[in-house]
Write a protein that holds these residues in place. Sequence first.
Motif, PDB file in Angstrom:
ATOM      1  N   PRO A 131       0.876  -1.192  -0.043  1.00  0.00           N
ATOM      2  CA  PRO A 131      -0.042   0.010  -0.052  1.00  0.00           C
ATOM      3  C   PRO A 131       0.709   1.164  -0.146  1.00  0.00           C
ATOM      4  CG  PRO A 131      -0.436  -1.414   2.114  1.00  0.00           C
ATOM      5  CD  PRO A 131       0.825  -1.983   1.386  1.00  0.00           C
ATOM      6  N   ILE A 132       0.319   2.450  -0.339  1.00  0.00           N
ATOM      7  CA  ILE A 132       1.108   3.580  -0.322  1.00  0.00           C
ATOM      8  C   ILE A 132       0.539   4.497   1.007  1.00  0.00           C
ATOM      9  CG2 ILE A 132       1.863   3.950  -2.808  1.00  0.00           C
ATOM     10  CD1 ILE A 132      -0.416   5.809  -2.934  1.00  0.00           C
ATOM     11  N   TYR A 188      -0.030   7.114   4.093  1.00  0.00           N
ATOM     12  CA  TYR A 188      -0.126   8.370   4.347  1.00  0.00           C
ATOM     13  C   TYR A 188       0.989   9.214   5.112  1.00  0.00           C
ATOM     14  CZ  TYR A 188      -5.346   7.447   3.554  1.00  0.00           C
ATOM     15  OH  TYR A 188      -6.481   6.876   3.196  1.00  0.00           O
ATOM     16  N   HIS A 215       5.626   3.779  11.339  1.00  0.00           N
ATOM     17  CA  HIS A 215       5.779   3.006  12.457  1.00  0.00           C
ATOM     18  C   HIS A 215       5.899   1.477  12.350  1.00  0.00           C
ATOM     19  CE1 HIS A 215       1.681   1.394  12.120  1.00  0.00           C
ATOM     20  NE2 HIS A 215       1.191   2.712  11.888  1.00  0.00           N
ATOM     21  N   HIS A 266       3.822  -0.303   9.275  1.00  0.00           N
ATOM     22  CA  HIS A 266       4.319  -0.215   8.178  1.00  0.00           C
ATOM     23  C   HIS A 266       5.524  -0.667   7.499  1.00  0.00           C
ATOM     24  CE1 HIS A 266       2.675   4.083   9.210  1.00  0.00           C
ATOM     25  NE2 HIS A 266       1.789   3.067   8.432  1.00  0.00           N
ATOM     26  N   ASP A 298       1.097   8.018  -0.003  1.00  0.00           N
ATOM     27  CA  ASP A 298      -0.382   8.579  -0.253  1.00  0.00           C
ATOM     28  C   ASP A 298      -0.562  10.064   0.226  1.00  0.00           C
ATOM     29  OD1 ASP A 298      -3.093   8.850  -0.823  1.00  0.00           O
ATOM     30  OD2 ASP A 298      -3.291   7.110   0.318  1.00  0.00           O
ATOM     31  N   TYR A 354      -1.104   2.307  -8.454  1.00  0.00           N
ATOM     32  CA  TYR A 354      -0.651   1.142  -8.816  1.00  0.00           C
ATOM     33  C   TYR A 354      -0.581   0.836 -10.601  1.00  0.00           C
ATOM     34  CZ  TYR A 354      -2.020  -0.198  -4.281  1.00  0.00           C
ATOM     35  OH  TYR A 354      -2.321  -0.240  -2.854  1.00  0.00           O
ATOM     36  N   GLY A 405      -3.047  -4.100   4.356  1.00  0.00           N
ATOM     37  CA  GLY A 405      -3.495  -4.603   5.519  1.00  0.00           C
ATOM     38  C   GLY A 405      -5.221  -4.971   5.602  1.00  0.00           C
ATOM     39  N   ASP A 442      -7.404  -3.510   7.154  1.00  0.00           N
ATOM     40  CA  ASP A 442      -8.362  -2.348   7.190  1.00  0.00           C
ATOM     41  C   ASP A 442      -8.688  -1.598   5.878  1.00  0.00           C
ATOM     42  OD1 ASP A 442      -5.410  -1.656   7.300  1.00  0.00           O
ATOM     43  OD2 ASP A 442      -5.936   0.285   8.072  1.00  0.00           O
ATOM     44  N   HIS A 456      -3.294  -8.728   5.283  1.00  0.00           N
ATOM     45  CA  HIS A 456      -2.537  -9.329   6.484  1.00  0.00           C
ATOM     46  C   HIS A 456      -3.226  -8.497   7.685  1.00  0.00           C
ATOM     47  CE1 HIS A 456      -0.450  -5.260   7.086  1.00  0.00           C
ATOM     48  NE2 HIS A 456      -0.041  -5.433   5.841  1.00  0.00           N
ATOM     49  N   TRP A 502      -0.327  -5.311  13.920  1.00  0.00           N
ATOM     50  CA  TRP A 502       0.470  -5.311  15.012  1.00  0.00           C
ATOM     51  C   TRP A 502      -0.186  -4.456  16.029  1.00  0.00           C
ATOM     52  CZ3 TRP A 502       4.626  -8.393  16.046  1.00  0.00           C
ATOM     53  CH2 TRP A 502       5.121  -8.945  15.106  1.00  0.00           C
ATOM     54  N   MET A 554      -1.525  -0.749  16.716  1.00  0.00           N
ATOM     55  CA  MET A 554      -0.692   0.422  16.637  1.00  0.00           C
ATOM     56  C   MET A 554      -1.206   1.340  15.526  1.00  0.00           C
ATOM     57  SD  MET A 554       3.346  -0.632  16.039  1.00  0.00           S
ATOM     58  CE  MET A 554       3.538  -2.101  16.969  1.00  0.00           C
ATOM     59  N   LYS A 567      -0.577   5.621  14.342  1.00  0.00           N
ATOM     60  CA  LYS A 567       0.096   6.735  14.420  1.00  0.00           C
ATOM     61  C   LYS A 567      -0.909   7.884  14.973  1.00  0.00           C
ATOM     62  CE  LYS A 567      -0.300   7.007   9.463  1.00  0.00           C
ATOM     63  NZ  LYS A 567       0.596   7.009   8.261  1.00  0.00           N
TER      64      LYS A 567
END
Length: 493
Positions: free
Chosen positions: A58-59, A61, A67, A70, A99, A293, A319, A321, A348, A351, A358, A360
């Motif tokens: 993913p790209i 933000y 973190h 990522h 992004d 992409y 991810g 989400d 996936h 974490w 986790m 930000k």
Amino acid sequence: MTVSPQQARASFLLARSCRFHCSPQYVCSASKTFPATRRQFATAKNTAPKKPYYVTSPIFYVNAAPHAGHLYTLVLTDILKRWQKLRGDDRAILLTGTDEHGMKIQKAASKAKVDVKAFCDQHASQFEELAKVANISYDRFMRTTDPDHKIAVEYFWRELNRNGYIYESKHEGWYSISDETFYPESKVHLVLEPSSGRKMHASIETGKEVEWTSEINYHFKLSDFKDRLLDHYQKNPDFIVPSTRMNEMISEVENGLTDLSVSRPATRLTWGIRVPDDPSQTIYVWLDALINYLTMAGYPFASDAASNSVWPPECQVIGKDIIRFHCIYWPAFLMALNLPLPKQFLSHAHWTLNRAKMSKSEGNVVNPFFAINRFGVDVMRYYMAHDGGIVDDADYENLFIVDRYKKDLQGGFGNLVSRVVRGKKWSVPDSVKFAAGSSRDSNPEAMLQMALIDRTAEDCARLMDQLNPRMAIHAVRELIYAVSLKASHLDLN
Ligand code: MSP
């Protein structure tokens, strides 16, 4: 030359390890002296793809620093690319990047009182730095502020419009700036903000605050794609891995799709790509971001260039989400333009830190630069890939990192390599010659070891093809443990 069973075992390990590191096209010198290895490797599923393998992360933000979550998504993506390279696709391509448009970034830059482009530059460079220090073998670091991406997005929009999938209408609903998405009334509830006790409306799914918006904007006819999406899912049961996530998407689409708001008034959202021929509207950040992409693949394609392109990706790593955006909206956008769909998505889990995601925006994050600095890049990559969750979340724990380092990397892999390369009683070339010769066949102990190693190689290949690097690593670790244990009983050195 007389060769002991211990020496034979060591040579098998050496030669077999070459199987993981050589491909038919890129045969290393050790496997040249070990024809059986080459022959067996060639029987594995390794036909070179017609086009380069193309994998994407993913790209990210750029509203805050990277973190460990990522880092995880990057490591998984990198493992998939490196696996293909080992199998002979030397042109395999990995795309990652940042992004940078949208409300979230606009707001973060304004809060930091920094010019928004300067703000993006600063954070994008941190993500690129992370990719570098983590040894991610990326081929392009895409930024959605790159000029070729703007061209791709504008072209894509015009094509959606030309094909009749865009219309203008009033939109009312709950928008989450943090998630950059609209939620229907049924997905929103009233909560008390934990830090202040303030009443706020929040997404039930993500807990992020939402605000009521009423505006005229452009819509994409997502509802037209329900049947085509379900048909695609049915014909491609491994479209989304793991299957739990695939099932979630199927039921979400079965429950019905509403049209998607794909622009915001420029009075509200200034930081983004304007709708072609209507500068009063800014293109929705998720539509903009997903097209990255395609930008990498050279979109917009000249009429005959599409067939020479790397498009479509063999795998897109995401991810859990962001599955809806990638596995419902994205295929629908591509279908609207009759473009080939990505072959697969690997989704996936997350974490957590003290069992909380986790994130930000919550501030409970592990700084990946500190972690790499402290434990070393290979240790961190190993820990993340070995302990990170695909289906279930994993809790980050420094003690586990130390444990993996000591038990697996130092005591297992490191110890074995050290026994093999530093052993005083035998020579590597002699052992490799023995393993390649016929006398090995009369050594039952060596044959047993060889069978175990062969089986692990096959298991690994199967697991990697199933997009399960975690279990592939577990299989290698088990093998190393089994072999090291034997070696220590026999006092190899
Ligand atoms: N910008 C969007 C993605 C657009 S792709 C066209 C985005 N960015 S993000 O920075 O919020 O997240 C990037 C990736 O990091 C996502 O795949 C997300 O799932 C992943 N992670 C964010 N937090 C994570 C964890 N705590 N653990 C594992 N992965 C995590 O979403």
